[in-house]
Design a protein around this motif. Structure first.
Motif, PDB file in Angstrom:
ATOM      1  N   LEU A 105      -7.628   3.154   4.295  1.00  0.00           N
ATOM      2  CA  LEU A 105      -6.701   3.116   5.417  1.00  0.00           C
ATOM      3  C   LEU A 105      -5.478   3.915   5.006  1.00  0.00           C
ATOM      4  CD1 LEU A 105      -8.268   0.167   5.304  1.00  0.00           C
ATOM      5  CD2 LEU A 105      -6.877  -0.175   7.317  1.00  0.00           C
ATOM      6  N   THR A 106      -5.120   4.907   5.823  1.00  0.00           N
ATOM      7  CA  THR A 106      -4.016   5.793   5.480  1.00  0.00           C
ATOM      8  C   THR A 106      -3.013   5.871   6.624  1.00  0.00           C
ATOM      9  OG1 THR A 106      -4.915   7.840   6.419  1.00  0.00           O
ATOM     10  CG2 THR A 106      -5.649   7.256   4.197  1.00  0.00           C
ATOM     11  N   THR A 107      -1.774   6.140   6.273  1.00  0.00           N
ATOM     12  CA  THR A 107      -0.768   6.436   7.285  1.00  0.00           C
ATOM     13  C   THR A 107      -0.845   7.926   7.612  1.00  0.00           C
ATOM     14  OG1 THR A 107       0.928   6.874   5.630  1.00  0.00           O
ATOM     15  CG2 THR A 107       0.768   4.590   6.465  1.00  0.00           C
ATOM     16  N   LYS A 108       0.009   8.379   8.509  1.00  0.00           N
ATOM     17  CA  LYS A 108       0.032   9.792   8.895  1.00  0.00           C
ATOM     18  C   LYS A 108       1.033  10.605   8.073  1.00  0.00           C
ATOM     19  CE  LYS A 108      -1.475   9.098  13.634  1.00  0.00           C
ATOM     20  NZ  LYS A 108      -1.221   9.367  15.046  1.00  0.00           N
ATOM     21  N   ASP A 109       1.583  10.026   7.035  1.00  0.00           N
ATOM     22  CA  ASP A 109       2.536  10.715   6.167  1.00  0.00           C
ATOM     23  C   ASP A 109       1.857  11.933   5.526  1.00  0.00           C
ATOM     24  OD1 ASP A 109       3.858  11.385   3.585  1.00  0.00           O
ATOM     25  OD2 ASP A 109       5.149   9.685   4.074  1.00  0.00           O
ATOM     26  N   ALA A 156      -9.769  -0.209   0.959  1.00  0.00           N
ATOM     27  CA  ALA A 156      -8.489  -0.057   0.260  1.00  0.00           C
ATOM     28  C   ALA A 156      -7.492   0.671   1.138  1.00  0.00           C
ATOM     29  CB  ALA A 156      -8.696   0.731  -1.033  1.00  0.00           C
ATOM     30  N   SER A 157      -6.223   0.403   0.890  1.00  0.00           N
ATOM     31  CA  SER A 157      -5.181   1.222   1.496  1.00  0.00           C
ATOM     32  C   SER A 157      -4.882   2.345   0.515  1.00  0.00           C
ATOM     33  CB  SER A 157      -3.936   0.385   1.790  1.00  0.00           C
ATOM     34  OG  SER A 157      -3.548  -0.363   0.657  1.00  0.00           O
ATOM     35  N   LEU A 158      -4.424   3.467   1.060  1.00  0.00           N
ATOM     36  CA  LEU A 158      -4.154   4.635   0.221  1.00  0.00           C
ATOM     37  C   LEU A 158      -2.740   5.112   0.463  1.00  0.00           C
ATOM     38  CD1 LEU A 158      -5.261   6.841  -1.710  1.00  0.00           C
ATOM     39  CD2 LEU A 158      -5.896   8.133   0.337  1.00  0.00           C
ATOM     40  N   GLY A 159      -2.022   5.289  -0.620  1.00  0.00           N
ATOM     41  CA  GLY A 159      -0.683   5.858  -0.563  1.00  0.00           C
ATOM     42  C   GLY A 159      -0.700   7.214  -1.236  1.00  0.00           C
ATOM     43  N   THR A 160       0.221   7.436  -2.134  1.00  0.00           N
ATOM     44  CA  THR A 160       0.334   8.743  -2.795  1.00  0.00           C
ATOM     45  C   THR A 160      -0.289   8.756  -4.186  1.00  0.00           C
ATOM     46  OG1 THR A 160       2.539   8.178  -3.603  1.00  0.00           O
ATOM     47  CG2 THR A 160       2.408   9.364  -1.488  1.00  0.00           C
ATOM     48  N   VAL A 169     -15.634  -5.565  -1.007  1.00  0.00           N
ATOM     49  CA  VAL A 169     -14.625  -5.848  -2.015  1.00  0.00           C
ATOM     50  C   VAL A 169     -13.361  -5.117  -1.576  1.00  0.00           C
ATOM     51  CG1 VAL A 169     -16.259  -6.247  -3.886  1.00  0.00           C
ATOM     52  CG2 VAL A 169     -15.338  -3.975  -3.548  1.00  0.00           C
ATOM     53  N   VAL A 170     -12.220  -5.694  -1.881  1.00  0.00           N
ATOM     54  CA  VAL A 170     -10.949  -5.146  -1.416  1.00  0.00           C
ATOM     55  C   VAL A 170     -10.075  -4.800  -2.608  1.00  0.00           C
ATOM     56  CG1 VAL A 170      -8.809  -5.697  -0.176  1.00  0.00           C
ATOM     57  CG2 VAL A 170     -11.013  -6.391   0.783  1.00  0.00           C
ATOM     58  N   SER A 171      -9.483  -3.615  -2.564  1.00  0.00           N
ATOM     59  CA  SER A 171      -8.471  -3.222  -3.540  1.00  0.00           C
ATOM     60  C   SER A 171      -7.105  -3.358  -2.892  1.00  0.00           C
ATOM     61  CB  SER A 171      -8.664  -1.766  -3.983  1.00  0.00           C
ATOM     62  OG  SER A 171      -7.534  -1.335  -4.721  1.00  0.00           O
ATOM     63  N   VAL A 172      -6.192  -4.015  -3.589  1.00  0.00           N
ATOM     64  CA  VAL A 172      -4.835  -4.183  -3.072  1.00  0.00           C
ATOM     65  C   VAL A 172      -3.855  -3.266  -3.800  1.00  0.00           C
ATOM     66  CG1 VAL A 172      -5.279  -6.557  -2.360  1.00  0.00           C
ATOM     67  CG2 VAL A 172      -4.308  -6.126  -4.623  1.00  0.00           C
ATOM     68  N   ALA A 173      -4.373  -2.276  -4.529  1.00  0.00           N
ATOM     69  CA  ALA A 173      -3.522  -1.451  -5.391  1.00  0.00           C
ATOM     70  C   ALA A 173      -2.813  -0.305  -4.677  1.00  0.00           C
ATOM     71  CB  ALA A 173      -4.348  -0.891  -6.555  1.00  0.00           C
ATOM     72  N   GLY A 174      -3.358   0.213  -3.597  1.00  0.00           N
ATOM     73  CA  GLY A 174      -2.816   1.439  -3.011  1.00  0.00           C
ATOM     74  C   GLY A 174      -1.867   1.217  -1.860  1.00  0.00           C
ATOM     75  N   GLY A 175      -1.057   2.215  -1.603  1.00  0.00           N
ATOM     76  CA  GLY A 175      -0.148   2.186  -0.463  1.00  0.00           C
ATOM     77  C   GLY A 175       1.062   1.299  -0.694  1.00  0.00           C
ATOM     78  N   ARG A 176       1.752   1.022   0.374  1.00  0.00           N
ATOM     79  CA  ARG A 176       2.920   0.142   0.324  1.00  0.00           C
ATOM     80  C   ARG A 176       2.500  -1.272  -0.089  1.00  0.00           C
ATOM     81  NH1 ARG A 176       7.515   3.044   0.553  1.00  0.00           N
ATOM     82  NH2 ARG A 176       7.646   4.369   2.388  1.00  0.00           N
ATOM     83  N   LYS A 177       3.400  -1.994  -0.694  1.00  0.00           N
ATOM     84  CA  LYS A 177       3.087  -3.377  -1.085  1.00  0.00           C
ATOM     85  C   LYS A 177       2.647  -4.205   0.119  1.00  0.00           C
ATOM     86  CE  LYS A 177       5.936  -3.541  -5.204  1.00  0.00           C
ATOM     87  NZ  LYS A 177       6.303  -2.149  -5.249  1.00  0.00           N
ATOM     88  N   THR A 178       3.267  -3.993   1.257  1.00  0.00           N
ATOM     89  CA  THR A 178       2.879  -4.752   2.447  1.00  0.00           C
ATOM     90  C   THR A 178       1.433  -4.456   2.850  1.00  0.00           C
ATOM     91  OG1 THR A 178       3.551  -5.387   4.680  1.00  0.00           O
ATOM     92  CG2 THR A 178       3.769  -3.080   4.137  1.00  0.00           C
ATOM     93  N   MET A 179       0.928  -3.273   2.507  1.00  0.00           N
ATOM     94  CA  MET A 179      -0.458  -2.941   2.824  1.00  0.00           C
ATOM     95  C   MET A 179      -1.412  -3.769   1.957  1.00  0.00           C
ATOM     96  SD  MET A 179       0.022   1.155   3.308  1.00  0.00           S
ATOM     97  CE  MET A 179      -1.461   1.606   4.192  1.00  0.00           C
ATOM     98  N   GLY A 180      -1.110  -3.889   0.668  1.00  0.00           N
ATOM     99  CA  GLY A 180      -1.937  -4.720  -0.206  1.00  0.00           C
ATOM    100  C   GLY A 180      -1.954  -6.168   0.241  1.00  0.00           C
ATOM    101  N   VAL A 181      -0.777  -6.663   0.591  1.00  0.00           N
ATOM    102  CA  VAL A 181      -0.678  -8.042   1.084  1.00  0.00           C
ATOM    103  C   VAL A 181      -1.436  -8.185   2.400  1.00  0.00           C
ATOM    104  CG1 VAL A 181       0.923  -9.801   1.947  1.00  0.00           C
ATOM    105  CG2 VAL A 181       1.494  -8.494  -0.113  1.00  0.00           C
ATOM    106  N   GLY A 182      -1.309  -7.204   3.281  1.00  0.00           N
ATOM    107  CA  GLY A 182      -2.025  -7.238   4.557  1.00  0.00           C
ATOM    108  C   GLY A 182      -3.527  -7.209   4.379  1.00  0.00           C
ATOM    109  N   LEU A 183      -4.014  -6.390   3.437  1.00  0.00           N
ATOM    110  CA  LEU A 183      -5.454  -6.352   3.157  1.00  0.00           C
ATOM    111  C   LEU A 183      -5.925  -7.684   2.586  1.00  0.00           C
ATOM    112  CD1 LEU A 183      -6.159  -2.805   1.690  1.00  0.00           C
ATOM    113  CD2 LEU A 183      -7.305  -3.886   3.623  1.00  0.00           C
TER     114      LEU A 183
END
Length: 183
Positions: A35-39, A6-10, A100-114
């Motif tokens: 997967l996280t950014t450095k924010d 999964a991608s992780l946002g806030t 299994v992949v979660s597309v819920a977290g992070g920026r929308k582009t991250m979900g689409v990228g995953l």
């Protein structure tokens, strides 16, 4: 052996909600790669998640893959994200794990990228979580950032009970009806 990628946002609760809903459906996740950014806000979100895993998911391994940028701001960043996502997914599959992949977290582009990365590698199960109730604005992230979460996670300082209660409440809200949507 199931890995959730999964991608992780806030909003770290999208990870715990996905794990809990998958468990209700009979799928036990024993490893999570985020997967996280450095924010700095995403870092606070990650350590809230890591503390929740330490306190409530001791049988699930958590791995953080930090992206080489603070935020996705360009096509180059997005393409690099997809490349890294494919590496992560391929590594898990090569280890013989179901992914299994979660597309819920992070920026929308991250979900689409995953989603793109997973499709290209043959992942069959993609999920998104939706809370039925609309919850007012939360001070969760602002409250998290008033603590040295990394030091708490590393065991250098003790977590105040108020922080433990806050993380447990936000990550496992009993007042929400969660729907896991298979894409």
């Amino acid at each position: 052996m199931v890995t959730l990628v999964a991608s992780l946002g806030t909003s770290p609760m999208v990870i715990t909600e996905t794990i809990d809903e998958l468990r209700k459906m009979g799928t036990t996740v024993d490893r999570v790669v985020v997967l996280t950014t450095k924010d700095p806000r995403v870092e606070a979100s990650y350590y809230a998640l890591a503390l929740d895993f330490k306190w409530n998911y001791e049988n699930i391994e958590l791995e953080k893959v930090e992206l080489p940028f603070e935020d996705i701001k360009s096509q180059k960043d997005h393409d690099e994200f997809v490349r890294i996502a494919k590496e992560v997914i391929r590594k898990e599959m090569d280890a013989g794990r179901e992914v299994v992949v979660s597309v819920a977290g992070g920026r929308k582009t991250m979900g689409v990228g995953l989603y793109k990365a997973g499709l290209e590698l043959g992942v069959k199960d993609f999920y998104h979580v939706i809370a039925e109730e609309v919850v007012g604005t939360s001070d969760f992230l602002r409250n998290l950032m008033t603590h040295d979460l990394r030091s708490i996670y590393d065991g250098r300082i003790e977590a105040p009970e108020s922080l433990k209660k806050l993380i447990k409440w936000e990550m496992h809200r009993p007042d929400l009806t969660i729907h896991l949507i298979k894409i």
